[in-house]
Design a protein around this motif. Structure first.
Motif, PDB file in Angstrom:
ATOM      1  N   HIS A 160      24.265 -15.376 -46.950  1.00  0.00           N
ATOM      2  CA  HIS A 160      24.772 -16.173 -45.838  1.00  0.00           C
ATOM      3  C   HIS A 160      26.142 -15.641 -45.398  1.00  0.00           C
ATOM      4  CE1 HIS A 160      25.076 -20.530 -44.084  1.00  0.00           C
ATOM      5  NE2 HIS A 160      25.296 -19.601 -43.173  1.00  0.00           N
ATOM      6  N   ALA A 161      27.030 -15.395 -46.359  1.00  0.00           N
ATOM      7  CA  ALA A 161      28.350 -14.858 -46.031  1.00  0.00           C
ATOM      8  C   ALA A 161      28.223 -13.496 -45.347  1.00  0.00           C
ATOM      9  CB  ALA A 161      29.203 -14.749 -47.290  1.00  0.00           C
ATOM     10  N   LYS A 162      27.349 -12.645 -45.863  1.00  0.00           N
ATOM     11  CA  LYS A 162      27.168 -11.314 -45.276  1.00  0.00           C
ATOM     12  C   LYS A 162      26.563 -11.395 -43.875  1.00  0.00           C
ATOM     13  CE  LYS A 162      26.906  -8.952 -49.686  1.00  0.00           C
ATOM     14  NZ  LYS A 162      26.105  -8.146 -50.608  1.00  0.00           N
ATOM     15  N   LEU A 163      25.657 -12.341 -43.685  1.00  0.00           N
ATOM     16  CA  LEU A 163      25.079 -12.542 -42.355  1.00  0.00           C
ATOM     17  C   LEU A 163      26.128 -13.019 -41.356  1.00  0.00           C
ATOM     18  CD1 LEU A 163      21.701 -14.060 -43.456  1.00  0.00           C
ATOM     19  CD2 LEU A 163      21.934 -12.165 -41.824  1.00  0.00           C
ATOM     20  N   LEU A 164      27.005 -13.903 -41.803  1.00  0.00           N
ATOM     21  CA  LEU A 164      28.073 -14.377 -40.918  1.00  0.00           C
ATOM     22  C   LEU A 164      29.028 -13.242 -40.555  1.00  0.00           C
ATOM     23  CD1 LEU A 164      28.693 -17.846 -42.552  1.00  0.00           C
ATOM     24  CD2 LEU A 164      27.862 -17.441 -40.213  1.00  0.00           C
ATOM     25  N   LEU A 165      29.310 -12.357 -41.499  1.00  0.00           N
ATOM     26  CA  LEU A 165      30.135 -11.188 -41.186  1.00  0.00           C
ATOM     27  C   LEU A 165      29.456 -10.312 -40.137  1.00  0.00           C
ATOM     28  CD1 LEU A 165      31.311 -10.167 -44.759  1.00  0.00           C
ATOM     29  CD2 LEU A 165      32.738 -11.130 -42.933  1.00  0.00           C
ATOM     30  N   ALA A 166      28.162 -10.100 -40.317  1.00  0.00           N
ATOM     31  CA  ALA A 166      27.411  -9.290 -39.349  1.00  0.00           C
ATOM     32  C   ALA A 166      27.384  -9.969 -37.984  1.00  0.00           C
ATOM     33  CB  ALA A 166      25.991  -9.051 -39.858  1.00  0.00           C
ATOM     34  N   ASP A 209      34.835  -8.819 -51.650  1.00  0.00           N
ATOM     35  CA  ASP A 209      34.356  -7.803 -50.714  1.00  0.00           C
ATOM     36  C   ASP A 209      33.994  -8.419 -49.363  1.00  0.00           C
ATOM     37  OD1 ASP A 209      32.175  -9.039 -52.072  1.00  0.00           O
ATOM     38  OD2 ASP A 209      30.842  -7.436 -51.428  1.00  0.00           O
ATOM     39  N   SER A 210      33.546  -9.658 -49.347  1.00  0.00           N
ATOM     40  CA  SER A 210      33.278 -10.353 -48.086  1.00  0.00           C
ATOM     41  C   SER A 210      34.553 -10.986 -47.529  1.00  0.00           C
ATOM     42  CB  SER A 210      32.210 -11.429 -48.281  1.00  0.00           C
ATOM     43  OG  SER A 210      30.966 -10.844 -48.603  1.00  0.00           O
ATOM     44  N   LEU A 211      35.433 -11.408 -48.414  1.00  0.00           N
ATOM     45  CA  LEU A 211      36.674 -12.048 -47.987  1.00  0.00           C
ATOM     46  C   LEU A 211      37.532 -11.099 -47.161  1.00  0.00           C
ATOM     47  CD1 LEU A 211      38.654 -14.409 -48.008  1.00  0.00           C
ATOM     48  CD2 LEU A 211      39.502 -13.572 -50.215  1.00  0.00           C
ATOM     49  N   TRP A 212      37.736  -9.879 -47.652  1.00  0.00           N
ATOM     50  CA  TRP A 212      38.614  -8.975 -46.900  1.00  0.00           C
ATOM     51  C   TRP A 212      38.011  -8.641 -45.539  1.00  0.00           C
ATOM     52  CZ3 TRP A 212      37.925  -4.237 -44.729  1.00  0.00           C
ATOM     53  CH2 TRP A 212      36.892  -3.418 -45.190  1.00  0.00           C
ATOM     54  N   ARG A 213      36.678  -8.542 -45.471  1.00  0.00           N
ATOM     55  CA  ARG A 213      36.044  -8.243 -44.189  1.00  0.00           C
ATOM     56  C   ARG A 213      36.203  -9.411 -43.204  1.00  0.00           C
ATOM     57  NH1 ARG A 213      32.629  -5.549 -47.982  1.00  0.00           N
ATOM     58  NH2 ARG A 213      32.313  -3.388 -47.398  1.00  0.00           N
ATOM     59  N   ALA A 214      36.087 -10.625 -43.711  1.00  0.00           N
ATOM     60  CA  ALA A 214      36.262 -11.802 -42.851  1.00  0.00           C
ATOM     61  C   ALA A 214      37.699 -11.877 -42.332  1.00  0.00           C
ATOM     62  CB  ALA A 214      35.891 -13.072 -43.618  1.00  0.00           C
ATOM     63  N   LEU A 215      38.655 -11.623 -43.205  1.00  0.00           N
ATOM     64  CA  LEU A 215      40.061 -11.631 -42.790  1.00  0.00           C
ATOM     65  C   LEU A 215      40.354 -10.506 -41.806  1.00  0.00           C
ATOM     66  CD1 LEU A 215      41.592 -12.393 -46.286  1.00  0.00           C
ATOM     67  CD2 LEU A 215      41.687 -13.901 -44.269  1.00  0.00           C
ATOM     68  N   HIS A 216      39.786  -9.340 -42.058  1.00  0.00           N
ATOM     69  CA  HIS A 216      39.973  -8.195 -41.160  1.00  0.00           C
ATOM     70  C   HIS A 216      39.393  -8.493 -39.776  1.00  0.00           C
ATOM     71  CE1 HIS A 216      38.884  -4.107 -39.588  1.00  0.00           C
ATOM     72  NE2 HIS A 216      40.156  -3.938 -39.861  1.00  0.00           N
ATOM     73  N   GLY A 217      38.224  -9.116 -39.739  1.00  0.00           N
ATOM     74  CA  GLY A 217      37.629  -9.482 -38.461  1.00  0.00           C
ATOM     75  C   GLY A 217      38.509 -10.448 -37.680  1.00  0.00           C
ATOM     76  N   GLN A 218      39.034 -11.451 -38.381  1.00  0.00           N
ATOM     77  CA  GLN A 218      39.926 -12.410 -37.711  1.00  0.00           C
ATOM     78  C   GLN A 218      41.211 -11.734 -37.251  1.00  0.00           C
ATOM     79  OE1 GLN A 218      40.124 -16.392 -39.756  1.00  0.00           O
ATOM     80  NE2 GLN A 218      38.803 -15.297 -41.195  1.00  0.00           N
ATOM     81  N   ALA A 219      41.733 -10.804 -38.053  1.00  0.00           N
ATOM     82  CA  ALA A 219      42.958 -10.095 -37.677  1.00  0.00           C
ATOM     83  C   ALA A 219      42.748  -9.268 -36.410  1.00  0.00           C
ATOM     84  CB  ALA A 219      43.424  -9.204 -38.825  1.00  0.00           C
ATOM     85  N   ARG A 220      41.591  -8.637 -36.279  1.00  0.00           N
ATOM     86  CA  ARG A 220      41.311  -7.872 -35.059  1.00  0.00           C
ATOM     87  C   ARG A 220      41.300  -8.793 -33.842  1.00  0.00           C
ATOM     88  NH1 ARG A 220      35.994  -4.968 -35.995  1.00  0.00           N
ATOM     89  NH2 ARG A 220      35.721  -6.597 -37.537  1.00  0.00           N
TER      90      ARG A 220
END
Length: 195
Positions: A111-117, A149-160
């Motif tokens: 679910h977390a990975k799908l939300l990142l995608a 590994d999902s946390l940093w991607r979620a934060l990176h997405g929000q930072a962009r």
């Protein structure tokens, strides 16, 4: 071999395993998993059309055997391939279908990975609000489960998104938290060469 960066060898090994798996009449989910892995290697090799065909074969098998977790995984891989091809519009319905499945089955990691995608697809389509919603939800799940590994991607997405909105201070704070998550993962590695 794939994780070691030897894509050609990974393809050879998977090509050798697939006919053997089919001839031994092993469980069909194993065949689908082999196809899925091959599709991911093909995608990483820059062959997205080939990857879509292979991933589609895996999805057909998983739908036939009604493996809900595998269907969601297949849909995510196909959607991510479309996003890499620059066709996020085709990815969104697949991601939405997969999110419904994982919510029903309780597979919170996928679910977390799908939300990142989904966040990446929405971002590609220029839908900042949809992207932020997906990244924030992914961050919450990642925090709950300790998935750095999902946390940093979620934060990176929000930072962009923050950078695009001119919110430099918020972006910097998120990026610092993303780096902290990466550093925590690195610190836990036991093999010095990987640190």
């Amino acid at each position: 071999w794939w994780s070691l960066g030897d894509h050609e060898r990974a393809i050879r090994e998977l090509d050798a395993a697939l006919p053997l798996a089919k001839s031994l009449r092993i469980r069909q989910d194993e065949v689908a998993t082999t196809l899925n892995n091959r599709g991911l290697v093909e995608r990483d090799m820059g062959q997205p059309e080939k990857a879509l065909k292979t991933l589609g074969e895996a999805l057909t098998i998983d739908r036939a055997i009604r493996s809900r977790w595998a269907i969601a995984y297949d849909l995510r891989n196909i959607a991510q391939t479309f996003v890499r091809m620059g066709d996020a519009k085709k990815a969104l319905p697949l991601l939405d279908e997969a999110i419904v499945i994982v919510a029903a089955t309780g597979n919170r990691i996928n679910h977390a990975k799908l939300l990142l995608a989904k966040g990446e697809a929405e971002l590609q389509l220029g839908n900042a609000e949809g992207a932020r919603t997906a990244f924030v939800q992914a961050e919450a799940l990642a925090r709950d489960m300790g998935l750095r590994d999902s946390l940093w991607r979620a934060l990176h997405g929000q930072a962009r998104l923050d950078i695009a909105a001119g919110k430099q201070a918020e972006a910097r704070a998120r990026l610092e938290r993303a780096v902290d998550a990466i550093e925590e993962m690195r610190a836990e590695l036991k093999v010095d060469q990987l640190k």
